[in-house]
Every structure is written in C-alpha cells, then in structure tokens.
Write an enzyme that holds these catalytic residues in place. Structure first.
Site, PDB file in Angstrom:
ATOM      1  CB  ALA A  25      -9.111  -2.135  79.577  1.00 40.84           C
ATOM      2  CB  CYS A 131     -13.681  -4.655  69.963  1.00 40.33           C
ATOM      3  SG  CYS A 131     -13.807  -5.875  71.299  1.00 40.33           S
ATOM      4  CG  ASP A 200      -7.798  -4.496  75.528  1.00 37.17           C
ATOM      5  OD1 ASP A 200      -8.051  -4.242  74.339  1.00 37.17           O
ATOM      6  OD2 ASP A 200      -8.625  -4.973  76.321  1.00 37.17           O
ATOM      7  CG  ASN A 210      -8.389  -2.089  70.893  1.00 37.59           C
ATOM      8  OD1 ASN A 210      -8.838  -2.228  72.031  1.00 37.59           O
ATOM      9  ND2 ASN A 210      -9.186  -1.815  69.872  1.00 37.59           N
ATOM     10  CE  LYS A 211     -11.131  -8.213  71.800  1.00 33.52           C
ATOM     11  NZ  LYS A 211     -10.934  -9.396  72.653  1.00 33.52           N
ATOM     12  CE  LYS A 236      -9.090   1.161  79.229  1.00 30.50           C
ATOM     13  NZ  LYS A 236      -9.753   1.649  78.044  1.00 30.50           N
TER      14      LYS A 236
HETATM   15  P1  RI2 Z   1     -12.904  -0.312  77.550  1.00 30.48           P
HETATM   16  C1  RI2 Z   1     -11.774  -4.922  74.926  1.00 30.48           C
HETATM   17  O1  RI2 Z   1     -11.113  -6.137  75.079  1.00 30.48           O
HETATM   18  C2  RI2 Z   1     -11.579  -4.310  73.556  1.00 30.48           C
HETATM   19  O2  RI2 Z   1     -10.333  -4.614  72.988  1.00 30.48           O
HETATM   20  C3  RI2 Z   1     -11.737  -2.849  73.890  1.00 30.48           C
HETATM   21  O3  RI2 Z   1     -11.250  -1.989  72.886  1.00 30.48           O
HETATM   22  C4  RI2 Z   1     -10.960  -2.768  75.176  1.00 30.48           C
HETATM   23  O4  RI2 Z   1     -11.301  -3.979  75.871  1.00 30.48           O
HETATM   24  C5  RI2 Z   1     -11.186  -1.579  76.049  1.00 30.48           C
HETATM   25  O5  RI2 Z   1     -12.489  -1.526  76.582  1.00 30.48           O
HETATM   26  P2  RI2 Z   1     -11.883  -7.433  75.671  1.00 30.48           P
HETATM   27  O6  RI2 Z   1     -11.895  -7.277  77.186  1.00 30.48           O
HETATM   28  O7  RI2 Z   1     -12.003  -0.353  78.741  1.00 30.48           O
HETATM   29  O8  RI2 Z   1     -13.254  -7.492  75.047  1.00 30.48           O
HETATM   30  O9  RI2 Z   1     -12.741   0.961  76.778  1.00 30.48           O
HETATM   31  O10 RI2 Z   1     -11.011  -8.611  75.258  1.00 30.48           O
HETATM   32  O11 RI2 Z   1     -14.349  -0.574  77.893  1.00 30.48           O
END
Ligand code: RI2
Length: 318
Positions: A25, A131, A200, A210-211, A236
């Site tokens: 995100a 994730c 997310d 979240n994932k 977020k």
């Molecule tokens: P940061 C990811 O989703 C994961 O669900 C992870 O926890 C979240 O984004 C946040 O990531 P995806 O984009 O912003 O892989 O903390 O579908 O880096």
C-alpha cells in the site's frame, strides 16, 4: 470533448499497480503520487482548466487499479487538493511541491511507526509475518537497530508468495528466517512471541483489511495467546468507512491460484482469488501508526481527527 492526454508514465504506473509490479500500500501511494508529478511535468496544457482536467484524468486512471488499497485514493486526494494557482506554471509547481511533501511524509511516517512498533518487541523475540509489508518490516528493522536479537518465521503467503520478499529483506537485515507454508502457521505459533502484519486498509470500526489469510492467522494467534499487531501508516485509514461505506475486496485473476492447464486437467471447477480479507478488531491487539499505537476500536478517533474534512473524490469531477 476529447479526453485529456495522459503522460505515458501514468498509464505505465497504472498497469504496474494492476499487475502488482508496484505493490504494497505505501509503495502504491508513492508510485501514484510520482505518476501525478510526471503528468504535471510533461503535459502541455493551453490554460489552467485544461491542466486541471488532465490532472483529474490521470488520477482517474490510477484510481481504478486496485480497489482495496485505500492509500491510492488517499494519495491522489492529498495531491489534487493542493493543486492551486492562476496559471499553468503555478498549478504545475503546486502539484510538484505536493508530491514532494507527500513522499517525504510517507518516509517519515514509516520511520516513526517503525520505532513505535519496535518498542512492542523484546530482545530475543521470534516474530511471525504474513505477506510483505514495508510498514511491518520497519518495526522489525527498527527493533534490530535498537540492538534486539529478533528471529522470524515467515509465511510464504500464497498465491503470489510475497513472503519470499519478506524473507529476503529480513535476511538482509541480519534476522534469522524460517520459511513455512501458510497452513503450518498454527503449528509454529507456539514458537512465536509476536505476530506482525501490515494493512491495505483500516476501517473506522478498527477492522484490518490485509492480505488474505491474515484473519485466520489472527484468530489462531488469539487462540494460542500470541499478541498480534498491525503496522499501518495513517495513509491506510479508509475515510469513507466513517460514513458507513464498506471496503471493496479485490478479486484477482484465477490463474494466480492455479495454472490454466492444471485447472483444465481437474475438470469443471470454479476458482476464487480474493486478494484480501477482513480481521475484526477483537482479534487484533494493536494498530501501530506514526501517531502512536491504538487499540483497534479507538482508531476511529484518529480517523475523525485526520479526515474531519471528509472523503472528497476530486478525480471524479468533470
Ligand atoms: P505496505 C500488501 O498487499 C500486503 O497485504 C501488505 O500487508 C500490504 O500490502 C501493505 O504493504 P499487496 O499489494 O504498505 O501485496 O506496508 O496485494 O508495504
């Protein structure tokens, strides 16, 4: 009226977000903001109205890529709200300044929340991750920088295995890593002191989106008595949930779950691929933001403070 022209970088960024070449995100937010900066720099507009229309068109294209990652509309809103000026030059400068400030704030927020999340971890702790989240990693990395010895059990996180990125980054930070398949998580929770995940989107009632797999992990962690925290910058927080909207869960291509030939060999089946799930606030111990840590149920107070002005959709204006 013809549609305003888009800088190639805007369409490339939108495609990269949709295909998850740009993902996470926080990274999506900075990627989208940088694309708006490129649009502002490269597009030739005859008058202020044409410039504004072209910025809104760029934001629309970016907005449609990943519905669950609220950091994306929050980033677009931040930048477009600061678009101001009586001529094209001034408008352009206002966008470039806003993007620079936005990216600076994102970096600072991640550093600040990393320090706060690290304080929840003790020397000798083993963490479990799900994730790949730069916000979650910031907490572990800050704990290591504080001189704490941390080990990690890393879930691979099907279907796209972003846990592999986490494993690599934790190794680079000097953290001993054990990689497990997702279904082994409950077995290994007995060896874990703290579960650390990202987000997310966060809803006004404290639900963490979240994932996919996070909610099952949270329920299991609660059952095993292992604390679980979500590390999430305030980018977020989902402002529209303050007024009763729910968060749309992105459904992705079925081929991420099973290759077409393997699927054909099985026969007539349907396949579902939700990218995210919802962890109710009662299963989460804390949401760690750059403004401090919050019990999930009280995140709404912070949301009201930050989004009191509401959730405008400037990209949707004609
Ligand atoms: P940061 C990811 O989703 C994961 O669900 C992870 O926890 C979240 O984004 C946040 O990531 P995806 O984009 O912003 O892989 O903390 O579908 O880096």
């Amino acid at each position: 009226m013809t549609d305003p022209k888009l800088a190639p970088a805007v369409e490339e960024t939108a495609e990269a977000i949709a295909t998850m070449e740009i993902r996470g995100a926080a990274t999506i937010a900075s990627g989208a903001a940088e694309a708006l900066a490129t649009q502002a720099r490269e597009i030739e507009a005859d008058d202020p109205a044409a410039f504004r229309a072209s910025m809104r068109a760029a934001a629309r294209t970016l907005h449609e890529t990943r519905p669950t990652a609220v950091s994306l509309p929050n980033a677009l809103r931040y930048v477009l709200r600061r678009m101001a000026g009586d001529d094209v030059g001034a408008l352009r400068r206002s966008i470039l300044d806003a993007v620079e400030e936005f990216v600076r704030q994102l970096d600072r927020a991640q550093d600040d929340l990393g320090e706060i999340g690290a304080n929840r971890l003790a020397d000798g702790d083993t963490v479990m991750t799900h994730c790949h989240s730069t916000d979650a990693l910031a907490c572990v990395e800050a704990a290591v920088a504080q001189g704490k010895e941390i080990e990690a059990i890393v879930k691979e996180t099907r279907p796209r295995n972003q846990g592999h990125i986490t494993a690599e980054q934790l190794r680079d930070a000097g953290v001993p890593v054990t990689l497990i398949v997702d279904s082994a998580a409950r077995r290994y929770l007995d060896d874990v002191d703290h579960v650390v995940v990202g987000a997310d989107s966060i809803a006004a009632d404290g639900s963490v989106i979240n994932k996919v797999g996070t909610s099952g992990l949270a329920v299991n962690a609660r059952e095993r008595g292992v604390p679980i925290m979500t590390a999430a910058q305030t980018i977020k927080l989902h402002p529209e949930t303050l007024t009763g909207h729910t968060v749309e869960i992105e459904m992705r291509d079925e081929a991420e779950v099973i290759a077409p030939d393997a699927r054909a060999a099985i026969g007539e089946i349907s396949v579902e691929n939700p990218a995210f799930d919802v962890t109710p606030p009662r299963y989460m111990d804390a949401i760690v933001t750059e403004h401090g840590q919050f019990p999930p149920e009280s995140i709404v107070t912070l949301m009201r403070e930050l989004f009191g002005e509401g959730a405008a959709r400037p990209w949707a204006e004609p």
